[in-house]
Design a protein around this motif. Structure first.
Motif, PDB file in Angstrom:
ATOM      1  N   ILE A   1       0.349   4.103  -3.580  1.00 36.88           N
ATOM      2  CA  ILE A   1       0.584   3.979  -2.144  1.00 36.88           C
ATOM      3  C   ILE A   1      -0.252   2.823  -1.573  1.00 36.88           C
ATOM      4  CG2 ILE A   1       0.504   5.221   0.064  1.00 36.88           C
ATOM      5  CD1 ILE A   1       2.161   6.722  -1.969  1.00 36.88           C
ATOM      6  N   CYS A   2       0.360   2.032  -0.687  1.00 36.76           N
ATOM      7  CA  CYS A   2      -0.373   0.965   0.002  1.00 36.76           C
ATOM      8  C   CYS A   2      -0.225   1.181   1.504  1.00 36.76           C
ATOM      9  CB  CYS A   2       0.181  -0.412  -0.382  1.00 36.76           C
ATOM     10  SG  CYS A   2      -0.619  -1.754   0.530  1.00 36.76           S
ATOM     11  N   ARG A   3      -1.342   1.515   2.147  1.00 42.29           N
ATOM     12  CA  ARG A   3      -1.275   1.787   3.594  1.00 42.29           C
ATOM     13  C   ARG A   3      -1.013   0.501   4.374  1.00 42.29           C
ATOM     14  NH1 ARG A   3      -7.750   3.149   4.044  1.00 42.29           N
ATOM     15  NH2 ARG A   3      -8.421   1.115   3.343  1.00 42.29           N
ATOM     16  N   CYS A   4      -1.256  -0.655   3.750  1.00 47.56           N
ATOM     17  CA  CYS A   4      -1.008  -1.935   4.432  1.00 47.56           C
ATOM     18  C   CYS A   4       0.430  -2.412   4.224  1.00 47.56           C
ATOM     19  CB  CYS A   4      -1.967  -3.004   3.938  1.00 47.56           C
ATOM     20  SG  CYS A   4      -3.688  -2.598   4.184  1.00 47.56           S
ATOM     21  N   GLY A   5       1.163  -1.768   3.347  1.00 42.03           N
ATOM     22  CA  GLY A   5       2.575  -2.125   3.162  1.00 42.03           C
ATOM     23  C   GLY A   5       2.793  -3.429   2.417  1.00 42.03           C
ATOM     24  N   THR A   6       2.068  -3.658   1.343  1.00 44.66           N
ATOM     25  CA  THR A   6       2.218  -4.916   0.590  1.00 44.66           C
ATOM     26  C   THR A   6       3.293  -4.828  -0.494  1.00 44.66           C
ATOM     27  OG1 THR A   6       0.460  -4.278  -0.956  1.00 44.66           O
ATOM     28  CG2 THR A   6      -0.209  -5.550   0.971  1.00 44.66           C
ATOM     29  N   TYR A   7       4.164  -3.871  -0.388  1.00 42.40           N
ATOM     30  CA  TYR A   7       5.112  -3.584  -1.480  1.00 42.40           C
ATOM     31  C   TYR A   7       5.982  -4.777  -1.875  1.00 42.40           C
ATOM     32  CZ  TYR A   7       3.709   1.168  -0.350  1.00 42.40           C
ATOM     33  OH  TYR A   7       2.965   2.302  -0.097  1.00 42.40           O
TER      34      TYR A   7
ATOM     35  N   PRO B   1      -2.948  -8.954  -1.862  1.00 44.06           N
ATOM     36  CA  PRO B   1      -3.687  -7.927  -1.113  1.00 44.06           C
ATOM     37  C   PRO B   1      -3.776  -8.182   0.382  1.00 44.06           C
ATOM     38  CG  PRO B   1      -4.944  -8.669  -3.019  1.00 44.06           C
ATOM     39  CD  PRO B   1      -3.804  -9.631  -2.832  1.00 44.06           C
ATOM     40  N   GLN B   2      -3.849  -7.087   1.106  1.00 45.25           N
ATOM     41  CA  GLN B   2      -4.181  -7.178   2.523  1.00 45.25           C
ATOM     42  C   GLN B   2      -5.607  -6.639   2.658  1.00 45.25           C
ATOM     43  OE1 GLN B   2      -0.916  -6.668   5.220  1.00 45.25           O
ATOM     44  NE2 GLN B   2      -2.315  -5.877   6.797  1.00 45.25           N
ATOM     45  N   CYS B   3      -5.807  -5.353   2.903  1.00 46.90           N
ATOM     46  CA  CYS B   3      -7.195  -4.857   2.944  1.00 46.90           C
ATOM     47  C   CYS B   3      -7.791  -4.787   1.544  1.00 46.90           C
ATOM     48  CB  CYS B   3      -7.278  -3.488   3.615  1.00 46.90           C
ATOM     49  SG  CYS B   3      -6.881  -2.104   2.514  1.00 46.90           S
ATOM     50  N   GLY B   4      -6.921  -4.605   0.543  1.00 49.15           N
ATOM     51  CA  GLY B   4      -7.359  -4.631  -0.850  1.00 49.15           C
ATOM     52  C   GLY B   4      -7.644  -3.279  -1.472  1.00 49.15           C
ATOM     53  N   TYR B   5      -7.746  -2.238  -0.642  1.00 46.43           N
ATOM     54  CA  TYR B   5      -8.235  -0.956  -1.168  1.00 46.43           C
ATOM     55  C   TYR B   5      -7.383  -0.405  -2.314  1.00 46.43           C
ATOM     56  CZ  TYR B   5     -10.950   3.268  -1.240  1.00 46.43           C
ATOM     57  OH  TYR B   5     -11.798   4.275  -1.635  1.00 46.43           O
ATOM     58  N   CYS B   6      -6.086  -0.517  -2.190  1.00 44.29           N
ATOM     59  CA  CYS B   6      -5.198   0.079  -3.200  1.00 44.29           C
ATOM     60  C   CYS B   6      -4.967  -0.828  -4.402  1.00 44.29           C
ATOM     61  CB  CYS B   6      -3.836   0.372  -2.577  1.00 44.29           C
ATOM     62  SG  CYS B   6      -2.886  -1.148  -2.258  1.00 44.29           S
ATOM     63  N   GLN B   7      -5.433  -2.079  -4.320  1.00 45.06           N
ATOM     64  CA  GLN B   7      -4.911  -3.106  -5.238  1.00 45.06           C
ATOM     65  C   GLN B   7      -5.358  -2.950  -6.681  1.00 45.06           C
ATOM     66  OE1 GLN B   7      -2.533  -5.335  -4.404  1.00 45.06           O
ATOM     67  NE2 GLN B   7      -2.417  -4.551  -2.308  1.00 45.06           N
ATOM     68  N   THR B   8      -6.551  -2.402  -6.904  1.00 50.24           N
ATOM     69  CA  THR B   8      -6.942  -2.136  -8.295  1.00 50.24           C
ATOM     70  C   THR B   8      -5.903  -1.245  -8.963  1.00 50.24           C
ATOM     71  OG1 THR B   8      -9.295  -2.306  -7.886  1.00 50.24           O
ATOM     72  CG2 THR B   8      -8.632  -0.928  -9.713  1.00 50.24           C
TER      73      THR B   8
HETATM   74  S1  FES Z   1      -3.709  -3.610   0.632  1.00 50.16           S
HETATM   75 FE1  FES Z   1      -4.530  -2.187   2.055  1.00 50.16          FE
HETATM   76  S2  FES Z   1      -4.022  -0.274   1.186  1.00 50.16           S
HETATM   77 FE2  FES Z   1      -2.943  -1.678  -0.003  1.00 50.16          FE
END
Ligand code: FES
Ligand code: FES
Length: 155
Positions: free
Chosen positions: A133-139, A97-104
């Motif tokens: 979608i991951c706005r932080c680009g952790t793909y 995770p980066q910001c974590g929002y999408c990770q769940t």
């Molecule tokens: S880790 Fe930030 S939106 Fe995916």
């Protein structure tokens, strides 16, 4: 308003809600399960993903009246008594995770993918995860972690 009985993470709950209330709001507001997140609200970003009868589904786009007896698993119910799900362990190891929002949503989609396809290729992963979608680009780290989780499940 109507009463619905839902089986969530192995526990039965009775909730009163309008029939068209999205499952996401039942989980978050009625049951206090806030792991699934609100992103787009129209089934496009994947951040609200849960498992319904083992399938990764977008809980923001599912009315509570459509769930019936199908078991619902959220991120809160993914771990077992034995410990974290291999996908969760892999996520820690790879530090995804980066910001974590999408990770769940990412983790729930990855877990559903590995249940169906325990040895996914990069292309399989890209295709199965395309709706998250991951706005932080952790793909890249997500892909790596799914391969790590696949090895854990195999061993
Ligand atoms: S880790 Fe930030 S939106 Fe995916
Ligand atoms: S919040 Fe459900 S898919 Fe975006």
């Amino acid at each position: 308003m109507a009463e619905f009985t839902l089986k969530v993470n192995g526990t039965k709950y009775k909730v009163e809600a309008a029939a068209d209330t999205p499952l996401l709001w039942i989980l978050r507001d009625h049951l206090g399960l806030t792991g699934a997140k609100y992103g787009c609200g129209i089934g496009q970003c994947g951040t609200c993903t849960v498992h319904i009868d083992g399938e990764a589904m977008r809980s923001c786009a599912l009315p509570v009246s459509a769930i019936g007896k199908a078991p619902v698993i959220t991120i809160e119910g993914l771990a077992t008594k034995q410990g974290e799900h291999p996908v969760q362990e892999a996520w820690h190891e790879v530090d995804v995770p980066q910001c974590g929002y999408c990770q769940t949503g990412q983790i729930m989609s990855a877990a559903a993918l590995l249940k169906k396809n325990p040895t996914p290729s990069d292309a399989d992963i890209n295709s199965a995860m395309a709706g998250n979608i991951c706005r932080c680009g952790t793909y890249n780290r997500i892909r790596e972690a799914i391969h790590v989780a696949a090895k854990k499940i195999k061993s």
